[in-house]
Design an enzyme around this catalytic site. Structure first.
Site, PDB file in Angstrom:
ATOM      1  CG  ASN A   1       1.967   0.458   6.994  1.00 37.16           C
ATOM      2  OD1 ASN A   1       3.050   0.840   7.428  1.00 37.16           O
ATOM      3  ND2 ASN A   1       0.826   0.852   7.534  1.00 37.16           N
TER       4      ASN A   1
ATOM      5  N   GLY B   1      -7.132   0.330  -9.267  1.00 38.65           N
ATOM      6  CA  GLY B   1      -6.004  -0.028  -8.419  1.00 38.65           C
ATOM      7  C   GLY B   1      -6.022  -1.485  -8.014  1.00 38.65           C
ATOM      8  CB  ALA B   2      -3.267  -3.884  -7.443  1.00 41.44           C
ATOM      9  CG  ASP B   3      -5.801  -0.609  -3.427  1.00 39.61           C
ATOM     10  OD1 ASP B   3      -6.037  -0.420  -4.637  1.00 39.61           O
ATOM     11  OD2 ASP B   3      -5.746   0.327  -2.592  1.00 39.61           O
TER      12      ASP B   3
ATOM     13  N   GLY C   1       0.826  -1.189   0.000  1.00 44.01           N
ATOM     14  CA  GLY C   1       0.000   0.000   0.000  1.00 44.01           C
ATOM     15  C   GLY C   1       0.862   1.242   0.000  1.00 44.01           C
TER      16      GLY C   1
ATOM     17  CB  VAL D   1       0.617  -6.277   4.953  1.00 44.44           C
ATOM     18  CG1 VAL D   1       0.272  -7.450   5.881  1.00 44.44           C
ATOM     19  CG2 VAL D   1       0.207  -4.954   5.582  1.00 44.44           C
TER      20      VAL D   1
END
Length: 261
Positions: free
Chosen positions: A11, A108-110, A8, A13
């Site tokens: 962060n 977006g990938a997220d 992200g 993860v």
């Protein structure tokens, strides 16, 4: 085992999966300049401290919204795990859903990974709220298609902008006013800021979700994820589910699909 990497804006993860079970996770601040060697010193040590053998990792899948961070993470996989990492959204890791928006490539990938996970885990029409650097509201229909959504400044960004632009305002924590006080009339500067930031943000979420529900026009469930989802869930009734592992689960689902081919 699968090493899932969610990059992200704030962060990175790393999560170790055994099937669909998350065995452990580790978090580090996002820094595109961090080298593969720096990641390895940190990550391999943490894995060994918790009793995980890096040689058991058989698959690595990276989901990133920070393109500059990708190369060093790929080198990490190749150099220290002997694995060429897969990248979410790049062949052979296709999203597997219809992006019914004007610019599908800009998704977006997220948000795409959240769409995959939300449709797999919950039935019907969905609104997915993800609290990250930005707060996103994504609409997923009952067939799993991504229909569009909203991008709003994250609450930390809002607070940073307020404190930076107003020289005399102090830095405060993101929290509701102390105790059970739901008053929106602050009696000191700190309380007034907390009311504006916290309850203002709750009002923004409630208002946008109400508008989304009205526009969708069908029963819809709201799924919240991200670091602040649990906190906000204690102070509003708009969420049907709080799923803090939604993004990581989406990465695991994509990895399973590739492995099954």
């Amino acid at each position: 085992m699968l090493l899932a990497v969610d990059v992200g804006n704030t962060n990175v993860v790393f999560a170790l999966f055994d099937g669909r079970e998350i065995r452990s996770r580790w978090r580090v601040a996002t820094d595109p300049r961090r080298t593969a060697d720096e990641y390895a010193v940190w990550l391999l040590q943490l894995m060994k401290l918790q009793g995980f053998d890096p040689e058991r990792v058989r698959q690595i899948l990276i989901s990133t919204v920070v393109p500059r961070a990708l190369h060093n993470l790929q080198v990490l996989g190749q150099k220290y795990f002997g694995i060429d990492p897969l990248v979410a959204g790049q062949p052979p890791v296709e999203w597997g859903f219809v992006a019914d928006v004007e610019q599908p490539r800009s998704l977006g990938a997220d948000r795409a990974v959240n769409t995959v996970a939300a449709h797999a885990k919950y039935e019907g029409d969905l609104i997915v709220v993800d609290f990250g650097t930005a707060t996103t509201f994504d609409v997923v229909d009952a067939s799993g298609a991504y229909k569009g959504g909203i991008i709003a400044p994250g609450i930390n960004l809002s607070l940073d902008a307020l404190v930076t632009a107003a020289a005399k305002l102090p830095r405060i924590a993101i929290a509701p006013p102390q105790g059970n006080n739901r008053s929106v009339i602050g009696r000191n500067t700190e309380d007034q800021m907390q009311i504006g930031v916290f309850w203002g943000y709750v009002a923004m979420m409630e208002g946008l979700i109400s508008r989304l529900r009205n526009e969708i026009g069908r029963p819809v469930k709201v799924v919240a994820t991200g670091g602040l989802a649990v906190l906000f869930d204690q102070h509003t009734s708009i969420f049907d589910h709080v799923d803090t592992d939604l993004t990581l689960d989406g990465i695991a689902i994509l990895a399973e699909r590739v492995a099954a081919r």
